[in-house]
Design a protein around this motif. Structure first.
Motif, PDB file in Angstrom:
ATOM      1  N   PHE A  50      -1.190   4.791  -5.014  1.00  0.00           N
ATOM      2  CA  PHE A  50       0.228   5.149  -5.097  1.00  0.00           C
ATOM      3  C   PHE A  50       1.007   4.403  -6.182  1.00  0.00           C
ATOM      4  O   PHE A  50       2.169   4.714  -6.427  1.00  0.00           O
ATOM      5  CB  PHE A  50       0.901   4.925  -3.738  1.00  0.00           C
ATOM      6  CG  PHE A  50       0.456   5.890  -2.680  1.00  0.00           C
ATOM      7  CD1 PHE A  50       1.052   7.146  -2.561  1.00  0.00           C
ATOM      8  CD2 PHE A  50      -0.565   5.565  -1.802  1.00  0.00           C
ATOM      9  CE1 PHE A  50       0.643   8.043  -1.590  1.00  0.00           C
ATOM     10  CE2 PHE A  50      -0.981   6.460  -0.820  1.00  0.00           C
ATOM     11  CZ  PHE A  50      -0.385   7.697  -0.718  1.00  0.00           C
ATOM     12  N   GLY A  51       0.390   3.429  -6.822  1.00  0.00           N
ATOM     13  CA  GLY A  51       1.023   2.786  -7.958  1.00  0.00           C
ATOM     14  C   GLY A  51       1.950   1.637  -7.629  1.00  0.00           C
ATOM     15  O   GLY A  51       2.553   1.047  -8.533  1.00  0.00           O
ATOM     16  N   ALA A  52       2.084   1.284  -6.346  1.00  0.00           N
ATOM     17  CA  ALA A  52       2.949   0.186  -5.925  1.00  0.00           C
ATOM     18  C   ALA A  52       2.511  -0.270  -4.540  1.00  0.00           C
ATOM     19  O   ALA A  52       1.854   0.477  -3.813  1.00  0.00           O
ATOM     20  CB  ALA A  52       4.416   0.624  -5.898  1.00  0.00           C
ATOM     21  N   PRO A  53       2.858  -1.500  -4.139  1.00  0.00           N
ATOM     22  CA  PRO A  53       2.502  -1.963  -2.801  1.00  0.00           C
ATOM     23  C   PRO A  53       3.147  -1.103  -1.725  1.00  0.00           C
ATOM     24  O   PRO A  53       4.176  -0.459  -1.965  1.00  0.00           O
ATOM     25  CB  PRO A  53       3.065  -3.395  -2.762  1.00  0.00           C
ATOM     26  CG  PRO A  53       3.191  -3.793  -4.196  1.00  0.00           C
ATOM     27  CD  PRO A  53       3.528  -2.539  -4.935  1.00  0.00           C
ATOM     28  N   PRO A  54       2.568  -1.067  -0.519  1.00  0.00           N
ATOM     29  CA  PRO A  54       3.148  -0.256   0.556  1.00  0.00           C
ATOM     30  C   PRO A  54       4.552  -0.714   0.907  1.00  0.00           C
ATOM     31  O   PRO A  54       4.855  -1.907   0.877  1.00  0.00           O
ATOM     32  CB  PRO A  54       2.177  -0.458   1.723  1.00  0.00           C
ATOM     33  CG  PRO A  54       1.409  -1.706   1.390  1.00  0.00           C
ATOM     34  CD  PRO A  54       1.337  -1.757  -0.086  1.00  0.00           C
ATOM     35  N   SER A  55       5.413   0.251   1.246  1.00  0.00           N
ATOM     36  CA  SER A  55       6.805  -0.040   1.611  1.00  0.00           C
ATOM     37  C   SER A  55       6.952  -0.245   3.112  1.00  0.00           C
ATOM     38  O   SER A  55       8.064  -0.238   3.632  1.00  0.00           O
ATOM     39  CB  SER A  55       7.713   1.103   1.136  1.00  0.00           C
ATOM     40  OG  SER A  55       7.273   2.348   1.658  1.00  0.00           O
ATOM     41  N   PHE A  56       5.836  -0.408   3.820  1.00  0.00           N
ATOM     42  CA  PHE A  56       5.833  -0.612   5.258  1.00  0.00           C
ATOM     43  C   PHE A  56       4.803  -1.689   5.589  1.00  0.00           C
ATOM     44  O   PHE A  56       3.947  -2.035   4.763  1.00  0.00           O
ATOM     45  CB  PHE A  56       5.513   0.688   6.004  1.00  0.00           C
ATOM     46  CG  PHE A  56       4.217   1.334   5.560  1.00  0.00           C
ATOM     47  CD1 PHE A  56       3.028   1.062   6.217  1.00  0.00           C
ATOM     48  CD2 PHE A  56       4.199   2.201   4.483  1.00  0.00           C
ATOM     49  CE1 PHE A  56       1.838   1.641   5.814  1.00  0.00           C
ATOM     50  CE2 PHE A  56       3.011   2.798   4.069  1.00  0.00           C
ATOM     51  CZ  PHE A  56       1.827   2.511   4.740  1.00  0.00           C
TER      52      PHE A  56
END
Length: 205
Positions: free
Chosen positions: A84-90
């Motif tokens: 996804f190109g970025a760390p998880p938002s959860f």
């Protein structure tokens, strides 16, 4: 897999939703720190509505699509960021990783144009499409265009990308046109705000 280019035809991509589909998608791609496990199957169901119309030199079009992506799997935080190109938002489980369940994806766009030289886009009822502008004079036809589009995964926080496109088209004849576009891209998930200036020439026979 739902992937979107949010900053022009050759701009960066953002993965919006992921369903495995089959086991071969993940074979030998992961090690001890970069892992996937869970249901290897999955399906995607979509439904959409599109509207378009023209009145004199004005043209407008809009579409809305809803997608249901099946999911029942865990990704390591490393694998999630790689996809996804970025760390998880959860918050992810320290032992099992980041759980991805079913994902609702919603996307829509609205666009319009104005042929400033007065021509219009005729509708071809047999093919169900609007045909290209036919210039009235040997000097060609000019068209101003604008478009806004967005796509969002409602089940992963901030996983949304959108862009605004402003452009001008020159029609040498109905089969040859030149297009200049400015694309202003915005990726809420990665924080990327990529802009693009693009020039294209198109010919059809």
């Amino acid at each position: 897999m739902a992937d979107v280019t949010y900053a022009g035809r050759r701009g960066p991509d953002q993965l919006i939703a992921l369903t495995p589909g089959d086991r071969s998608f993940f074979v030998e791609d992961f090690d001890n720190d970069d892992f996937f496990f869970g249901d290897q199957g999955g399906s995607v169901n979509t439904v959409g509505l599109e509207l378009a119309g023209t009145h004199g030199p004005l043209y407008a079009q809009a579409e809305y699509v809803y997608g249901d992506f099946e999911g029942d799997y865990f990704l390591s935080e490393i694998a999630f960021e790689d996809f996804f190109g970025a760390p998880p938002s959860f918050e992810c489980d320290p032992d099992f990783g980041c759980y991805i369940g079913g994902q609702d994806v919603r996307t829509w766009y609205v666009m319009g144009s104005w042929v400033i030289t007065g021509e219009h886009k005729p509708y071809d009822s047999k093919k169900g499409v609007f045909r290209s502008v036919k210039p009235r004079s040997g000097w060609g036809a000019w068209e101003l265009t604008a478009r806004y589009q967005t796509i969002e995964n409602k089940d992963i926080d901030d996983l949304e990308a959108s862009n605004v496109t402003l452009g001008v088209n020159f029609y040498f004849n109905p089969r040859v046109r030149f297009m200049l576009n400015v694309v202003l891209g915005d990726d809420d998930f990665t924080g990327d705000e990529t802009d693009q200036l693009a020039f294209r020439a198109q010919a059809s026979w």
